[in-house]
Design a protein around this motif. Structure first.
Motif: not given
Length: 356
Positions: A143, A170-173, A175-177, A281
């Protein structure tokens, strides 16, 4: 002095002596490592290269300061974030810093950091020395140091566990980055089932833990005694076959700089960790699983199990390596990283280095 204090000190000393007996056994195993080498190809190597990169620090969510170094700028196509292993420091990625800068130039940005309690990072509380917390630390570094753009995460040993812990939390991290992941000489769970980590369950190592808790001055002041425990494990686990004496000294210095209290605090974390929830993930992403055929800390079969659990991952077995293939065989890890970056969609390798 009270009788209780005398008994406690005596037990601490006995525990330390028992641990040193284990170390003696390890020396016999480590005799298979042929040292010194016939030549020293790294006699003139600048192992302080990472110190020339931009320094920084990131505050973890509990206030522990994490020391960082950054190579490159925001114009890079991708940022690689490196997480080192237990009792190492960011300098353990020296060759990756050197060779990726030469080969990829301005196309890559690299961020290195010291795990809590290691290197230049701050001293953590005992209850914060968990693999889950290391995952949160890694996410904080991403971050702060790589707030935008694609990211590739590389973790060695305990650092690999922290990458998996970050994925679970932090699966969203991811998925997106996160566009690629490197997991070197690591395992998702049951790290103590095989190899040298079985020593974590040995009564003598339990005695070492007690020595640190009940008589920390005894252990911390007696650096020679603690080195007699740590150094044999280093000799067994780091390298296999001939190795540059300069490289061996460089690696030993990383071990020696790790506070005894940090070693004791993380032993239980390594024993208990289970990041299996992270594996789904990583599905569908370029993942490099790399291990040494002679690794006694996390044997290669653990790498094989890890790769089998991640669909379409690349498994690399470094035939002549032990637990530190990225230091002993940097050309193999560079080739593997080239493939990982290409699979992640990064183009433009083999540039002339700029400031590398």
């Amino acid at each position: 002095m009270s009788r209780r204090a005398v008994v406690r000190g005596g037990l601490a000393t006995a525990g330390l002596l028992g641990a040193l007996a284990v170390a003696h056994t390890l020396r016999r195993i480590g005799a298979r490592v042929r040292w010194p080498a016939e030549r020293d190809e790294y006699r003139d190597e600048n192992f302080a290269l990472i110190d020339s990169d931009e320094p920084g620090s990131v505050l973890a969510d509990d206030g522990v300061s994490l020391a960082t170094r950054t190579y490159g700028d925001d114009s890079a196509a991708v940022t690689l974030v490196f997480a080192h292993g237990f009792c190492n420091s960011m300098e353990s990625f020296h060759f990756q810093r050197r060779d990726l800068a030469r080969q990829w130039g301005t196309r890559v940005r690299m961020v290195f950091f010291d795990l809590r309690g290691h290197g230049r990072s701050g001293t953590p509380a005992t209850d914060s020395c968990t693999v889950e917390q290391l995952g949160r630390d890694l996410a904080a570094v991403v971050r702060e140091c790589a707030p935008s753009g694609p990211v590739v995460l590389i973790g060695h040993s305990l650092g690999g566990m922290s990458v998996l812990a970050a994925a679970a939390q932090f699966p969203e991290l991811f998925a997106t980055r996160v566009v690629g992941v490197g997991l070197w000489c690591t395992a998702a769970a049951e790290v103590t089932a095989t190899g040298i980590p079985q020593l974590l369950r040995h009564p003598a190592v339990g005695g070492f833990r007690m020595a640190v808790r009940t008589a920390p001055a005894l252990v911390q002041v007696s650096r020679t005694a603690s080195k007699q425990l740590i150094t044999p494990i280093l000799h067994v686990s780091s390298f296999h076959g001939p190795v540059s004496p300069t490289l061996s000294r460089f690696t030993t210095m990383m071990i020696d700089r790790t506070p005894v209290s940090t070693i004791e605090k993380f032993l239980k974390a390594i024993e208990l960790h289970d990041e299996s929830a992270a594996l789904p993930v990583l599905a569908g992403k370029p993942v490099l699983v790399l291990g040494g055929a002679h690794d006694l800390v996390i044997p290669f079969r653990n790498s094989r199990v890890l790769a089998a659990a991640i669909a379409d991952s690349e498994l690399v077995r470094v035939r002549a390596a032990a637990h530190m293939p990225h230091l002993q065989f940097p050309e193999v890890t560079l080739d593997a990283l080239d493939r990982l970056l290409t699979a992640a969609g990064v183009t433009g390798g083999h540039e002339e280095a700029v400031g590398g």
